[in-house]
Write a protein that holds these residues in place. Structure first.
Motif, short mmCIF file in Angstrom:
data_model
loop_
_atom_site.label_atom_id
_atom_site.label_comp_id
_atom_site.label_asym_id
_atom_site.label_seq_id
_atom_site.Cartn_x
_atom_site.Cartn_y
_atom_site.Cartn_z
N LYS A 231 44.53 -5.52 2.99
CA LYS A 231 43.70 -5.50 1.78
C LYS A 231 42.34 -6.15 2.06
O LYS A 231 41.30 -5.67 1.57
CB LYS A 231 44.42 -6.22 0.64
N THR A 232 42.34 -7.23 2.83
CA THR A 232 41.08 -7.86 3.20
C THR A 232 40.23 -6.91 4.02
O THR A 232 39.02 -6.80 3.80
CB THR A 232 41.35 -9.16 3.99
N LEU A 233 40.84 -6.23 4.98
CA LEU A 233 40.11 -5.26 5.80
C LEU A 233 39.43 -4.22 4.92
O LEU A 233 38.25 -3.88 5.13
CB LEU A 233 41.08 -4.59 6.78
N ALA A 234 40.16 -3.71 3.94
CA ALA A 234 39.59 -2.70 3.05
C ALA A 234 38.46 -3.27 2.20
O ALA A 234 37.49 -2.57 1.89
CB ALA A 234 40.69 -2.12 2.17
N GLN A 235 38.57 -4.55 1.82
CA GLN A 235 37.59 -5.17 0.93
C GLN A 235 36.27 -5.49 1.62
O GLN A 235 35.20 -5.41 1.00
CB GLN A 235 38.16 -6.46 0.33
N VAL A 236 36.32 -5.90 2.90
CA VAL A 236 35.13 -6.47 3.53
C VAL A 236 34.28 -5.45 4.26
O VAL A 236 33.17 -5.77 4.70
CB VAL A 236 35.50 -7.61 4.50
N LYS A 237 34.72 -4.23 4.40
CA LYS A 237 33.92 -3.25 5.16
C LYS A 237 32.64 -2.91 4.40
O LYS A 237 32.62 -2.87 3.16
CB LYS A 237 34.74 -2.00 5.43
N ALA A 238 31.57 -2.67 5.15
CA ALA A 238 30.30 -2.30 4.55
C ALA A 238 30.34 -0.82 4.15
O ALA A 238 31.05 -0.02 4.77
CB ALA A 238 29.17 -2.56 5.53
N PRO A 239 29.58 -0.43 3.14
CA PRO A 239 29.54 0.98 2.74
C PRO A 239 29.14 1.89 3.92
O PRO A 239 28.25 1.55 4.70
CB PRO A 239 28.48 1.00 1.65
N GLY A 240 29.83 3.00 4.04
CA GLY A 240 29.50 3.97 5.09
C GLY A 240 30.06 3.64 6.45
O GLY A 240 29.77 4.34 7.43
N THR B 208 38.60 0.87 22.40
CA THR B 208 37.26 0.80 23.00
C THR B 208 36.66 2.18 23.22
O THR B 208 35.44 2.34 23.24
CB THR B 208 37.31 0.05 24.34
N GLY B 209 37.52 3.20 23.35
CA GLY B 209 37.01 4.55 23.56
C GLY B 209 36.64 5.28 22.29
O GLY B 209 35.93 6.29 22.33
N SER B 210 37.09 4.76 21.13
CA SER B 210 36.86 5.50 19.89
C SER B 210 36.06 4.73 18.85
O SER B 210 35.66 5.30 17.84
CB SER B 210 38.21 5.90 19.27
N ILE B 211 35.83 3.45 19.08
CA ILE B 211 35.16 2.64 18.08
C ILE B 211 33.70 3.05 17.93
O ILE B 211 33.06 3.52 18.88
CB ILE B 211 35.29 1.14 18.44
N ARG B 212 33.19 2.88 16.71
CA ARG B 212 31.82 3.27 16.40
C ARG B 212 31.04 2.05 15.91
O ARG B 212 31.63 1.10 15.39
CB ARG B 212 31.82 4.34 15.31
N PRO B 213 29.72 2.07 16.03
CA PRO B 213 28.92 0.97 15.50
C PRO B 213 29.22 0.74 14.02
O PRO B 213 29.36 1.69 13.24
CB PRO B 213 27.48 1.46 15.71
N GLY B 214 29.34 -0.53 13.64
CA GLY B 214 29.61 -0.88 12.26
C GLY B 214 31.07 -0.95 11.88
O GLY B 214 31.41 -1.40 10.78
N ASP B 215 31.97 -0.53 12.79
CA ASP B 215 33.40 -0.56 12.49
C ASP B 215 33.90 -1.99 12.32
O ASP B 215 33.43 -2.93 12.98
CB ASP B 215 34.21 0.10 13.61
N THR B 216 34.91 -2.14 11.45
CA THR B 216 35.62 -3.41 11.31
C THR B 216 37.06 -3.18 11.76
O THR B 216 37.73 -2.27 11.26
CB THR B 216 35.61 -3.90 9.85
N VAL B 217 37.51 -3.99 12.72
CA VAL B 217 38.82 -3.80 13.35
C VAL B 217 39.71 -5.00 13.06
O VAL B 217 39.33 -6.14 13.35
CB VAL B 217 38.68 -3.62 14.88
N LEU B 218 40.88 -4.76 12.50
CA LEU B 218 41.89 -5.80 12.29
C LEU B 218 42.97 -5.67 13.35
O LEU B 218 43.50 -4.58 13.58
CB LEU B 218 42.53 -5.64 10.90
N HIS C 249 34.15 -11.10 0.83
CA HIS C 249 33.16 -10.38 1.62
C HIS C 249 33.36 -10.75 3.08
O HIS C 249 34.26 -11.54 3.42
CB HIS C 249 31.73 -10.72 1.15
N ALA C 250 32.56 -10.18 3.94
CA ALA C 250 32.76 -10.35 5.39
C ALA C 250 32.49 -11.77 5.85
O ALA C 250 32.87 -12.14 6.97
CB ALA C 250 31.87 -9.37 6.15
N ARG C 251 31.84 -12.59 5.03
CA ARG C 251 31.53 -13.98 5.41
C ARG C 251 32.55 -14.96 4.87
O ARG C 251 32.45 -16.16 5.10
CB ARG C 251 30.13 -14.36 4.91
#
Length: 470
Positions: free
Chosen positions: A356-365, A439-449, A265-267
């Protein structure tokens, strides 16, 4: 460094002691730190003038003398008012001195040595072991990735008479390099984590990489322990190359130390570790990424061989919140935006694990964004491995791919050629362009690797993004 006389240092390095016009005598004792970086020299330290590809340490010896060096180890006499030991090769002398210090501390009867090698995970495993073993007794372990013919001896020279554990990270870029380090400080416990394509271009192919990594265990004695990865088909055959007793770690049922019920998870990552005898414990591991569970298992196996109870091992592991700077380092936080800076290094295995970690830890939506740079030192495998990572990003459903630098362009091309993907990939030449795009395209809640080899330099982009979204 332990206290040695100038004469003893000269003897250990097969050097010639030059006292010149100084007040020193052969019996003068030196016990300061040893370094090849003149900027780190303090009063009473030893400066080793190492010749490099671009610089010659002899050019900085005067600065070391001004800063209080008690001794210079040099390949030619210098007109400086500091005692000097003149040697044939300063790097060889550094290793010889380290070997002598290890020998003397070992003779006191309390020092145990752990050697760690592998294509990925060396520094993380070393840091985990240091945290666990420091609970038991005085421990020396490498700073950062001090794991080559210079960094490893410098770490060994930090030993004192009180040191109980030395954790020596042993890296290589060719056959014979690990064997050299093993000769300086033969491990009681030798760990081989994984053999992958990292640096395969330098080694000259995967077969040579396997041969080099196996040097960790080939010279171990019957009284030593080889800690081997039961899940890696390139590591498993090493059991036949060593006289040492073998302890296996991994996810496989056959492993002596294994993990089950792994949850990412993200923690961080949670898992249950099972050890010989049926003892088990739940580990709440704050280091992000399921792939780091293997590093934790290696640390658990080695620590148990050194007599550390499982409860203490788990307590130590749970104190670690970051493997190392720029290794799955979680930054950001504003508007729920998470930046994972994992751009200290990259091989095909570690790149795949990070995605794979990036895909696993993102929150729904929410979305995932992968900012990827070149995986260097892959030689003939470079093209196909960048292709493979591009396809993996697509198949994992990564929302946005940003590929940085010409060395990684095939990764971008492979991703956009995968017709089943409904995401997008962007290619940029520079870190600055990548920063503006993210920085120009990121949205709230995004997870960036952010992930690349060290040479690609994206770790600084990761830091910048983390600060921007902090």
């Amino acid at each position: 460094m332990i206290a040695l006389t100038l004469a003893e240092i000269a003897a250990a390095t097969s050097g010639r002691l030059e006292l010149g016009a100084t007040d020193a005598a052969p019996e003068t004792v030196v016990d300061g730190a040893v370094t090849t970086d003149s900027r780190e020299v303090g009063t009473g330290d030893v400066f080793v003038a190492k010749r490099g590809e671009f610089d010659d340490g002899h050019n900085f010896a005067a600065a070391a003398a001004e800063q209080g060096a008690a001794l210079l180890i040099v390949e030619r006499p210098l007109d400086l008012p500091v005692p000097q030991v003149v040697v044939a090769d300063s790097v060889d002398a550094l290793g010889d001195l380290a070997s002598e210090v290890v020998r003397r501390v070992r003779a006191l009867g309390r020092l145990r040595i752990v050697g760690v090698t592998g294509s990925n995970g060396k520094t993380t495993t070393k840091n985990l072991l240091r945290t666990v073993l420091e609970q038991v007794g005085p421990t020396v372990a490498a700073r950062a990735s001090f794991n080559n013919e210079v960094g490893a001896p410098i770490t060994m020279l930090e030993l004192t008479e009180q040191t109980q554990f030395l954790v020596a990270e042993m890296g290589a870029s060719g056959v014979g390099h690990i064997a050299r380090l093993v000769r300086l400080a033969r491990p009681d416990v030798g760990i081989v984590l994984k053999v992958g394509l990292a640096h395969a271009g330098e080694f000259g192919g995967i077969e040579q990489t396997v041969r080099a990594k196996s040097e960790m265990v080939t010279d171990l004695l019957e009284t030593d322990v080889a800690v081997l990865n039961a899940d890696d088909p390139r590591v498993v055959p090493m059991a036949a190359l060593t006289r040492a007793r073998v302890t296996w770690f991994g996810m496989a049922d056959s492993a002596d130390v294994r993990a089950v019920d792994v949850v990412s998870h993200a923690r961080g990552t949670e898992f249950t570790v099972i050890v010989p005898g049926g003892e088990s414990a739940r580990v709440r591991f704050s280091v992000l990424g399921e792939h780091h569970v293997m590093n934790a298992l290696a640390a658990i196996a080695a620590s148990r061989e050194l007599g550390v109870p499982l409860a203490e091992i788990v307590r130590g592991l749970e104190q670690v919140t970051l493997a190392e700077r720029w290794r799955m380092q979680v930054l950001g936080g504003r508007d729920g935006i998470t930046i994972i800076n994992d751009a200290y290094n990259a091989s095909p295995d570690s790149m795949a694990a990070a995605l794979k970690t990036l895909a696993q830890v993102k929150a729904p939506g929410t979305r995932t964004v992968a900012v990827l740079g070149e995986m260097s030192e892959l030689g003939e495998f470079s093209g196909e491995e960048h292709d493979r990572i591009g396809l993996l990003a697509v198949r994992l459903g990564i929302s946005q791919l940003v590929v940085v630098g010409r060395g990684a362009r095939r990764l971008h091309i492979s991703a956009i050629n995968e017709g089943s993907w409904d995401g997008e990939s962007a290619f940029v030449e520079t870190d600055e362009e990548a920063f503006e795009l993210v920085t120009g395209s990121i949205r709230p809640g995004d997870t960036v690797l952010v992930k690349s080899s060290n040479a690609a330099g994206l770790r600084h982009l990761g830091d910048r993004l983390g600060e921007w979204f902090s």
